[in-house]
Scaffold this motif. Structure first.
Motif, PDB file in Angstrom:
ATOM      1  N   GLY A   1       0.819  -1.206   0.000  1.00 40.09           N
ATOM      2  CA  GLY A   1       0.000   0.000   0.000  1.00 40.09           C
ATOM      3  C   GLY A   1       0.851   1.254   0.000  1.00 40.09           C
ATOM      4  N   ILE A   2       1.912   1.245   0.771  1.00 34.84           N
ATOM      5  CA  ILE A   2       2.828   2.391   0.824  1.00 34.84           C
ATOM      6  C   ILE A   2       3.486   2.598  -0.540  1.00 34.84           C
TER       7      ILE A   2
ATOM      8  N   ALA B   1       1.883   6.740  -6.788  1.00 33.87           N
ATOM      9  CA  ALA B   1       0.833   7.685  -7.156  1.00 33.87           C
ATOM     10  C   ALA B   1       1.322   9.121  -7.031  1.00 33.87           C
ATOM     11  N   VAL B   2       2.007   9.428  -5.952  1.00 39.10           N
ATOM     12  CA  VAL B   2       2.531  10.782  -5.749  1.00 39.10           C
ATOM     13  C   VAL B   2       3.507  11.136  -6.869  1.00 39.10           C
TER      14      VAL B   2
ATOM     15  N   VAL C   1      -3.509   7.738 -12.908  1.00 38.24           N
ATOM     16  CA  VAL C   1      -2.798   7.300 -11.705  1.00 38.24           C
ATOM     17  C   VAL C   1      -3.585   6.197 -10.996  1.00 38.24           C
ATOM     18  N   ALA C   2      -4.879   6.370 -10.884  1.00 38.96           N
ATOM     19  CA  ALA C   2      -5.716   5.347 -10.243  1.00 38.96           C
ATOM     20  C   ALA C   2      -5.619   4.028 -11.002  1.00 38.96           C
ATOM     21  N   PHE C   3      -5.634   4.104 -12.318  1.00 38.06           N
ATOM     22  CA  PHE C   3      -5.541   2.892 -13.133  1.00 38.06           C
ATOM     23  C   PHE C   3      -4.201   2.190 -12.930  1.00 38.06           C
ATOM     24  N   HIS C   4      -3.123   2.942 -13.002  1.00 40.57           N
ATOM     25  CA  HIS C   4      -1.787   2.341 -12.924  1.00 40.57           C
ATOM     26  C   HIS C   4      -1.427   1.838 -11.527  1.00 40.57           C
TER      27      HIS C   4
ATOM     28  N   THR D   1      -8.943   8.225  -3.433  1.00 38.32           N
ATOM     29  CA  THR D   1      -7.657   8.290  -2.738  1.00 38.32           C
ATOM     30  C   THR D   1      -6.666   9.109  -3.545  1.00 38.32           C
ATOM     31  N   VAL D   2      -6.634   8.877  -4.845  1.00 34.69           N
ATOM     32  CA  VAL D   2      -5.710   9.607  -5.718  1.00 34.69           C
ATOM     33  C   VAL D   2      -6.086  11.091  -5.741  1.00 34.69           C
TER      34      VAL D   2
END
Length: 55
Positions: free
Chosen positions: A12-13, A19-20, A32-35, A42-43
């Motif tokens: 998760g981290i 994502a960041v 970003v959510a997809f990848h 959350t994104v």
């Protein structure tokens, strides 16, 4: 904490860190959510916190 729990937390981290990085490189929330396989909500929250950091 069991090994599986530690692995899940580490995964998760890593997703959040990825994502960041993607957001800072100009990728859209949807991309970003997809990848990263993170929820778009959350994104979006990450994107908001990044934009607040910059100001």
């Amino acid at each position: 904490m069991g090994d599986l729990t530690r692995y899940a937390k580490a995964a998760g981290i890593k997703k959040v860190q990825s994502a960041v990085k993607l957001l800072k490189n100009g990728k859209s929330i949807t991309e970003v959510a997809f990848h990263t396989e993170l929820p778009q909500e959350t994104v979006a929250e990450l994107a908001q916190s990044i934009s607040t950091e910059v100001k």
